[in-house]
Design a protein around this motif. Sequence first.
Motif, PDB file in Angstrom:
ATOM      1  N   GLU A  67       8.198  30.669  26.300  1.00  0.00           N
ATOM      2  CA  GLU A  67       9.535  31.233  26.474  1.00  0.00           C
ATOM      3  C   GLU A  67      10.532  30.526  25.556  1.00  0.00           C
ATOM      4  O   GLU A  67      10.343  29.368  25.195  1.00  0.00           O
ATOM      5  CB  GLU A  67       9.975  31.058  27.920  1.00  0.00           C
ATOM      6  CG  GLU A  67       9.128  31.808  28.921  1.00  0.00           C
ATOM      7  CD  GLU A  67       9.593  31.563  30.340  1.00  0.00           C
ATOM      8  OE1 GLU A  67      10.796  31.344  30.550  1.00  0.00           O
ATOM      9  OE2 GLU A  67       8.739  31.607  31.228  1.00  0.00           O
ATOM     10  N   ASP A  68      11.598  31.250  25.203  1.00  0.00           N
ATOM     11  CA  ASP A  68      12.651  30.653  24.385  1.00  0.00           C
ATOM     12  C   ASP A  68      13.229  29.446  25.107  1.00  0.00           C
ATOM     13  O   ASP A  68      13.463  29.475  26.313  1.00  0.00           O
ATOM     14  CB  ASP A  68      13.764  31.666  24.104  1.00  0.00           C
ATOM     15  CG  ASP A  68      13.310  32.732  23.115  1.00  0.00           C
ATOM     16  OD1 ASP A  68      12.365  32.468  22.358  1.00  0.00           O
ATOM     17  OD2 ASP A  68      13.922  33.818  23.107  1.00  0.00           O
ATOM     18  N   GLY A  69      13.461  28.394  24.357  1.00  0.00           N
ATOM     19  CA  GLY A  69      14.038  27.187  24.925  1.00  0.00           C
ATOM     20  C   GLY A  69      13.021  26.205  25.470  1.00  0.00           C
ATOM     21  O   GLY A  69      13.388  25.154  25.983  1.00  0.00           O
ATOM     22  N   PHE A  70      11.727  26.537  25.377  1.00  0.00           N
ATOM     23  CA  PHE A  70      10.680  25.659  25.899  1.00  0.00           C
ATOM     24  C   PHE A  70       9.652  25.370  24.812  1.00  0.00           C
ATOM     25  O   PHE A  70       9.537  26.094  23.835  1.00  0.00           O
ATOM     26  CB  PHE A  70       9.978  26.299  27.102  1.00  0.00           C
ATOM     27  CG  PHE A  70      10.837  26.344  28.322  1.00  0.00           C
ATOM     28  CD1 PHE A  70      10.813  25.320  29.237  1.00  0.00           C
ATOM     29  CD2 PHE A  70      11.690  27.413  28.549  1.00  0.00           C
ATOM     30  CE1 PHE A  70      11.611  25.354  30.360  1.00  0.00           C
ATOM     31  CE2 PHE A  70      12.496  27.470  29.660  1.00  0.00           C
ATOM     32  CZ  PHE A  70      12.456  26.427  30.576  1.00  0.00           C
ATOM     33  N   SER A  71       8.895  24.309  25.003  1.00  0.00           N
ATOM     34  CA  SER A  71       7.837  23.907  24.077  1.00  0.00           C
ATOM     35  C   SER A  71       6.601  23.509  24.866  1.00  0.00           C
ATOM     36  O   SER A  71       6.680  23.212  26.053  1.00  0.00           O
ATOM     37  CB  SER A  71       8.282  22.711  23.234  1.00  0.00           C
ATOM     38  OG  SER A  71       9.378  23.043  22.440  1.00  0.00           O
ATOM     39  N   ARG A  72       5.478  23.458  24.152  1.00  0.00           N
ATOM     40  CA  ARG A  72       4.226  22.946  24.713  1.00  0.00           C
ATOM     41  C   ARG A  72       3.678  21.915  23.749  1.00  0.00           C
ATOM     42  O   ARG A  72       3.800  22.053  22.537  1.00  0.00           O
ATOM     43  CB  ARG A  72       3.197  24.062  24.875  1.00  0.00           C
ATOM     44  CG  ARG A  72       3.506  24.985  26.027  1.00  0.00           C
ATOM     45  CD  ARG A  72       2.418  26.008  26.229  1.00  0.00           C
ATOM     46  NE  ARG A  72       1.188  25.336  26.619  1.00  0.00           N
ATOM     47  CZ  ARG A  72      -0.019  25.822  26.360  1.00  0.00           C
ATOM     48  NH1 ARG A  72      -0.167  26.931  25.710  1.00  0.00           N
ATOM     49  NH2 ARG A  72      -1.090  25.181  26.756  1.00  0.00           N
ATOM     50  N   CYS A  73       3.064  20.891  24.297  1.00  0.00           N
ATOM     51  CA  CYS A  73       2.414  19.894  23.446  1.00  0.00           C
ATOM     52  C   CYS A  73       1.279  19.248  24.214  1.00  0.00           C
ATOM     53  O   CYS A  73       1.142  19.424  25.418  1.00  0.00           O
ATOM     54  CB  CYS A  73       3.413  18.833  22.975  1.00  0.00           C
ATOM     55  SG  CYS A  73       3.817  17.582  24.202  1.00  0.00           S
ATOM     56  N   MET A  74       0.447  18.522  23.474  1.00  0.00           N
ATOM     57  CA  MET A  74      -0.562  17.677  24.087  1.00  0.00           C
ATOM     58  C   MET A  74      -0.051  16.252  23.974  1.00  0.00           C
ATOM     59  O   MET A  74       0.225  15.770  22.879  1.00  0.00           O
ATOM     60  CB  MET A  74      -1.914  17.820  23.379  1.00  0.00           C
ATOM     61  CG  MET A  74      -2.999  16.977  24.026  1.00  0.00           C
ATOM     62  SD  MET A  74      -4.648  17.214  23.316  1.00  0.00           S
ATOM     63  CE  MET A  74      -4.468  16.417  21.733  1.00  0.00           C
ATOM     64  N   LEU A  75       0.115  15.591  25.097  1.00  0.00           N
ATOM     65  CA  LEU A  75       0.528  14.196  25.157  1.00  0.00           C
ATOM     66  C   LEU A  75      -0.732  13.365  25.346  1.00  0.00           C
ATOM     67  O   LEU A  75      -1.524  13.636  26.247  1.00  0.00           O
ATOM     68  CB  LEU A  75       1.496  13.991  26.331  1.00  0.00           C
ATOM     69  CG  LEU A  75       1.977  12.590  26.620  1.00  0.00           C
ATOM     70  CD1 LEU A  75       2.901  12.105  25.503  1.00  0.00           C
ATOM     71  CD2 LEU A  75       2.703  12.533  27.959  1.00  0.00           C
ATOM     72  N   VAL A  76      -0.941  12.387  24.471  1.00  0.00           N
ATOM     73  CA  VAL A  76      -2.170  11.585  24.517  1.00  0.00           C
ATOM     74  C   VAL A  76      -1.822  10.140  24.802  1.00  0.00           C
ATOM     75  O   VAL A  76      -0.932   9.561  24.183  1.00  0.00           O
ATOM     76  CB  VAL A  76      -2.958  11.681  23.187  1.00  0.00           C
ATOM     77  CG1 VAL A  76      -4.237  10.866  23.254  1.00  0.00           C
ATOM     78  CG2 VAL A  76      -3.268  13.128  22.861  1.00  0.00           C
ATOM     79  N   ARG A  77      -2.544   9.558  25.771  1.00  0.00           N
ATOM     80  CA  ARG A  77      -2.373   8.155  26.153  1.00  0.00           C
ATOM     81  C   ARG A  77      -3.561   7.360  25.643  1.00  0.00           C
ATOM     82  O   ARG A  77      -4.717   7.752  25.809  1.00  0.00           O
ATOM     83  CB  ARG A  77      -2.306   8.053  27.683  1.00  0.00           C
ATOM     84  CG  ARG A  77      -2.116   6.637  28.183  1.00  0.00           C
ATOM     85  CD  ARG A  77      -2.204   6.606  29.680  1.00  0.00           C
ATOM     86  NE  ARG A  77      -3.618   6.575  30.053  1.00  0.00           N
ATOM     87  CZ  ARG A  77      -4.045   6.685  31.296  1.00  0.00           C
ATOM     88  NH1 ARG A  77      -3.216   6.891  32.283  1.00  0.00           N
ATOM     89  NH2 ARG A  77      -5.334   6.638  31.553  1.00  0.00           N
ATOM     90  N   ARG A  78      -3.269   6.229  24.995  1.00  0.00           N
ATOM     91  CA  ARG A  78      -4.318   5.342  24.480  1.00  0.00           C
ATOM     92  C   ARG A  78      -4.162   3.983  25.147  1.00  0.00           C
ATOM     93  O   ARG A  78      -3.073   3.413  25.181  1.00  0.00           O
ATOM     94  CB  ARG A  78      -4.192   5.211  22.968  1.00  0.00           C
ATOM     95  CG  ARG A  78      -5.230   4.311  22.335  1.00  0.00           C
ATOM     96  CD  ARG A  78      -5.150   4.353  20.831  1.00  0.00           C
ATOM     97  NE  ARG A  78      -3.920   3.726  20.355  1.00  0.00           N
ATOM     98  CZ  ARG A  78      -3.566   3.656  19.078  1.00  0.00           C
ATOM     99  NH1 ARG A  78      -4.330   4.183  18.149  1.00  0.00           N
ATOM    100  NH2 ARG A  78      -2.457   3.059  18.725  1.00  0.00           N
ATOM    101  N   ASN A  79      -5.256   3.462  25.671  1.00  0.00           N
ATOM    102  CA  ASN A  79      -5.245   2.155  26.307  1.00  0.00           C
ATOM    103  C   ASN A  79      -5.051   1.077  25.242  1.00  0.00           C
ATOM    104  O   ASN A  79      -5.689   1.111  24.197  1.00  0.00           O
ATOM    105  CB  ASN A  79      -6.562   1.940  27.059  1.00  0.00           C
ATOM    106  CG  ASN A  79      -6.504   0.802  28.032  1.00  0.00           C
ATOM    107  OD1 ASN A  79      -5.755  -0.152  27.856  1.00  0.00           O
ATOM    108  ND2 ASN A  79      -7.297   0.907  29.082  1.00  0.00           N
TER     109      ASN A  79
END
Length: 122
Positions: A49-61
């Motif tokens: 939708e307009d005004g929103f984004s998607r991403c992959m957030l990656v956590r590294r130890n």
Amino acid sequence: MWQGIKQHRVGSMLKELPADGWQRISAGKGTKGERFYDWITAPLNSSVEDGFSRCMLVRRNISGPDELRAYICFYPHGTRMEDLVRVAGLRWTVEMCFVESKSEVGLDQYEVRTYSGWYKYM
């Protein structure tokens, strides 16, 4: 510049993460103090939708850089990475709530698959 992700398996995407661009951010307080990890985001190529984004957030130890965890995020434009990390850090709190609530109703030794099974057990 990293172009983002089209449609791949998460495991193969994690192998292609860049070496630079990681940020050390706390995921919140834990039983032993602040929980610091290295984080990076990768934009997802999908329509939202307009005004929103998607991403992959990656956590590294930090102590074991091969230990990676990925989160798919849907958020309003302008959301800071620190806020995404804070929300991802709440996962531990939610898991602890599930563990404690199962123990409270006596389901810590019983796996309920349906409502009727739970109703008969109770």
